[in-house]
Write a protein that holds these residues in place. Structure first.
Motif, PDB file in Angstrom:
ATOM      1  N   ARG A 111       5.180   2.920 -12.303  1.00  0.00           N
ATOM      2  CA  ARG A 111       3.772   3.355 -12.222  1.00  0.00           C
ATOM      3  C   ARG A 111       3.209   3.094 -10.829  1.00  0.00           C
ATOM      4  N   GLY A 112       3.580   1.971 -10.228  1.00  0.00           N
ATOM      5  CA  GLY A 112       3.129   1.679  -8.868  1.00  0.00           C
ATOM      6  C   GLY A 112       3.638   2.698  -7.872  1.00  0.00           C
ATOM      7  N   LEU A 113       4.894   3.065  -7.981  1.00  0.00           N
ATOM      8  CA  LEU A 113       5.470   4.074  -7.083  1.00  0.00           C
ATOM      9  C   LEU A 113       4.845   5.444  -7.327  1.00  0.00           C
ATOM     10  N   GLU A 114       4.599   5.770  -8.588  1.00  0.00           N
ATOM     11  CA  GLU A 114       3.938   7.038  -8.918  1.00  0.00           C
ATOM     12  C   GLU A 114       2.556   7.093  -8.280  1.00  0.00           C
ATOM     13  N   TYR A 115       1.839   6.000  -8.331  1.00  0.00           N
ATOM     14  CA  TYR A 115       0.500   5.942  -7.727  1.00  0.00           C
ATOM     15  C   TYR A 115       0.571   6.185  -6.215  1.00  0.00           C
ATOM     16  N   ASN A 118       1.252   9.922  -5.607  1.00  0.00           N
ATOM     17  CA  ASN A 118       0.246  10.862  -6.091  1.00  0.00           C
ATOM     18  C   ASN A 118      -1.144  10.252  -6.039  1.00  0.00           C
ATOM     19  N   PRO A 119      -1.643   9.983  -4.856  1.00  0.00           N
ATOM     20  CA  PRO A 119      -2.973   9.366  -4.766  1.00  0.00           C
ATOM     21  C   PRO A 119      -4.049  10.330  -5.263  1.00  0.00           C
ATOM     22  N   LEU A 120      -5.039   9.787  -5.940  1.00  0.00           N
ATOM     23  CA  LEU A 120      -6.083  10.622  -6.521  1.00  0.00           C
ATOM     24  C   LEU A 120      -7.221  10.914  -5.548  1.00  0.00           C
ATOM     25  N   GLU A 121      -7.597   9.947  -4.737  1.00  0.00           N
ATOM     26  CA  GLU A 121      -8.793  10.089  -3.916  1.00  0.00           C
ATOM     27  C   GLU A 121      -8.506  10.181  -2.422  1.00  0.00           C
ATOM     28  N   THR A 122      -7.286  10.389  -2.037  1.00  0.00           N
ATOM     29  CA  THR A 122      -6.948  10.436  -0.622  1.00  0.00           C
ATOM     30  C   THR A 122      -6.034  11.628  -0.362  1.00  0.00           C
ATOM     31  N   GLN A 123      -5.934  12.012   0.863  1.00  0.00           N
ATOM     32  CA  GLN A 123      -5.041  13.107   1.230  1.00  0.00           C
ATOM     33  C   GLN A 123      -3.719  12.577   1.784  1.00  0.00           C
ATOM     34  N   GLN A 124      -3.442  11.294   1.566  1.00  0.00           N
ATOM     35  CA  GLN A 124      -2.214  10.676   2.054  1.00  0.00           C
ATOM     36  C   GLN A 124      -1.418  10.136   0.875  1.00  0.00           C
ATOM     37  N   ARG A 125      -0.112  10.283   0.947  1.00  0.00           N
ATOM     38  CA  ARG A 125       0.761   9.614  -0.013  1.00  0.00           C
ATOM     39  C   ARG A 125       1.589   8.609   0.776  1.00  0.00           C
ATOM     40  N   VAL A 126       1.988   7.551   0.119  1.00  0.00           N
ATOM     41  CA  VAL A 126       2.758   6.502   0.769  1.00  0.00           C
ATOM     42  C   VAL A 126       4.214   6.628   0.347  1.00  0.00           C
ATOM     43  N   LEU A 127       5.094   6.765   1.315  1.00  0.00           N
ATOM     44  CA  LEU A 127       6.538   6.803   1.079  1.00  0.00           C
ATOM     45  C   LEU A 127       7.078   5.424   1.419  1.00  0.00           C
ATOM     46  N   HIS A 128       7.469   4.667   0.430  1.00  0.00           N
ATOM     47  CA  HIS A 128       7.805   3.254   0.592  1.00  0.00           C
ATOM     48  C   HIS A 128       9.023   3.022   1.484  1.00  0.00           C
ATOM     49  N   ARG A 129      10.116   3.657   1.230  1.00  0.00           N
ATOM     50  CA  ARG A 129      11.360   3.625   1.998  1.00  0.00           C
ATOM     51  C   ARG A 129      12.159   2.324   1.912  1.00  0.00           C
ATOM     52  N   ASP A 130      11.765   1.373   1.082  1.00  0.00           N
ATOM     53  CA  ASP A 130      12.561   0.153   0.916  1.00  0.00           C
ATOM     54  C   ASP A 130      12.349  -0.421  -0.487  1.00  0.00           C
ATOM     55  N   VAL A 131      12.531   0.427  -1.497  1.00  0.00           N
ATOM     56  CA  VAL A 131      12.349   0.005  -2.880  1.00  0.00           C
ATOM     57  C   VAL A 131      13.569  -0.798  -3.310  1.00  0.00           C
TER      58      VAL A 131
END
Length: 184
Positions: A111-115, A118-131
């Motif tokens: 769920r954290g990665l999904e959030y 797919n951010p709801l209120e921003t035009q940026q998504r975060v790509l973690h790259r070290d899960v």
């Protein structure tokens, strides 16, 4: 480092970080993480109450970290809420967690990665790259928290498909390619 304006309010001053760690004193040292040392300290929340945090002081010579929480005076520092049960990594080979707890942790991390993607209120998504399990922290209730965004990249949300092609970063064996079709 230029921070995205949406995250500027999250920045913590280097002076506050030094105060919280007694200038990165050995009495606050709690371990070594990827790319640097980790310290425990307290900083005030917006309402003035103290919150316990883990502060990673990144090695000055590292050029692999793309995001940081504080980047003053040639310091790159990541700050996390200190989670009582530490990282998932230390529980994987033990009998401490039940199957139900493990499943709950996996769902929470997902769920954290999904959030982030797919951010709801921003035009940026975060790509973690070290899960990895070391970057999933567990709070006092065994709730999963995705952490360590030092290798993360920001990507736009206004594209049907997102491909990230870059030099290999992170921990060997954890390379993940995210491709997601936006729902209409």
């Amino acid at each position: 480092m230029a921070l995205v304006k949406e995250f500027e309010h999250l920045k913590i001053s280097l002076d506050m970080i030094k105060l919280a760690t007694n200038s990165f004193g050995s009495d606050h040292f709690i371990g070594v993480g990827g790319f640097g040392k980790v310290y425990k300290g307290e900083i005030p929340e917006r309402d003035g109450r103290p919150i316990t945090v883990a502060i990673k002081q990144l090695d000055r010579n590292t050029d692999k970290v793309d995001m940081s929480f504080s980047d003053e005076a040639d310091e790159k520092i990541l700050v996390y809420k200190y989670e009582l049960n530490g990282s998932l990594e230390k529980y994987l080979n033990s009998n401490t967690l039940t199957c139900v707890q493990r499943l709950k942790i996996c769902v929470g991390a997902a769920r954290g990665l999904e959030y982030l993607l797919n951010p709801l209120e921003t035009q940026q998504r975060v790509l973690h790259r070290d899960v990895k399990s070391a970057n999933v922290l567990l709070d006092q209730f065994w709730e999963a928290k995705v952490s360590d965004f030092g290798l993360s990249r920001l990507g736009p949300t206004n594209q049907e498909f997102l491909f990230l092609v870059s030099n290999v970063v992170g921990t060997p064996g954890t390379v993940i390619l995210f491709m997601r079709k936006q729902e209409s």
